[in-house]
Design a protein around this motif. Structure first.
Motif: not given
Length: 235
Positions: A172, A174, A178, A184
């Motif tokens: 993803t 997201e 990270r 994002r």
């Protein structure tokens, strides 16, 4: 999802052992299926098992700013999880979770330490692998500091493709934000740029690599340096 090539039958580190030692080592391993997102190690926690991925791959991260984690390495069939045991340290320095689900070989930590003591080729092989990991960690530090996000993203996608043994895998925006230590919106912009050049196709977390050569040209030099280091030391 179609694979670009069949997944290897065994981990490359184990396959590099001489036949008699390899057979003894394999006798102490058990095949396991690793699930996406499964946590295999926590920083400072005792190491109960070592893992040798064959089809799966593992994300190694370090904590920063509380719960946030920065990605450091991916470990697939070329490596192992639990390498600190060869230094006599039964603690994990990093967080490890399954990013690519699939098969792996697992061995209890105590049994692995016994295999190290009686092995002839195994200790030297794993010391070389530890050297490679140290070099790749240093390269990741340089990459995170100096290289543009689009090139870093291309590098990560190539690393994942190599370990997934497939043109397709799930990740993803997201998670990528990270793992690469960015917002994002930055990932969305970088992924869109790669997709607009028809290097990848991205839909709801499913990524397909469309143009491997083009993606390599877009990646920073760290990807090639990582591969050349492994080849020079391990092959």
């Amino acid at each position: 999802m179609p694979a670009t090539k069949p997944a290897p039958a065994v981990n490359r580190l184990i396959a590099a052992l001489p036949h008699p030692e390899r057979q003894r080592f394999l006798a102490g391993c058990e095949p396991v299926t690793l699930a996406f997102g499964e946590i295999l190690a926590e920083p400072g926690a005792p190491i109960s098992h070592v893992y040798f991925p064959t089809e799966s791959f593992i994300s190694l991260t370090t904590t920063m700013n509380g719960p946030a984690r920065l990605g450091l390495l991916l470990v697939g069939d070329e490596g192992m999880l639990g390498i600190s045991l060869i230094l006599g340290l039964n603690r994990s320095p990093l967080h490890a979770s399954v990013q690519g689900p699939g098969q792996a070989l697992r061995m209890e930590a105590a049994q692995f330490c016994r295999a190290l003591e009686r092995g002839t080729a195994l200790p030297g092989l794993l010391k070389r692998y530890l050297y490679v990991m140290m070099g790749q960690l240093a390269q990741t530090g340089v990459c995170n500091r100096f290289h543009l996000l689009e090139a870093r993203l291309a590098r990560w996608l190539l690393m994942a493709q190599d370990r997934a043994h497939s043109d397709c895998f799930h990740v993803t925006h997201e998670f990528l934000a990270r793992i690469l230590g960015v917002r994002r919106v930055g990932i969305t912009k970088a992924a869109s740029a790669l997709q607009n050049r028809k290097l990848i196709r991205y839909h709801r977390g499913d990524i397909r690599i469309l143009d491997r050569g083009g993606l390599e040209a877009s990646a920073c030099s760290c990807f090639r340096l990582d591969k050349s280091l492994y080849a020079r030391i391990m092959e």
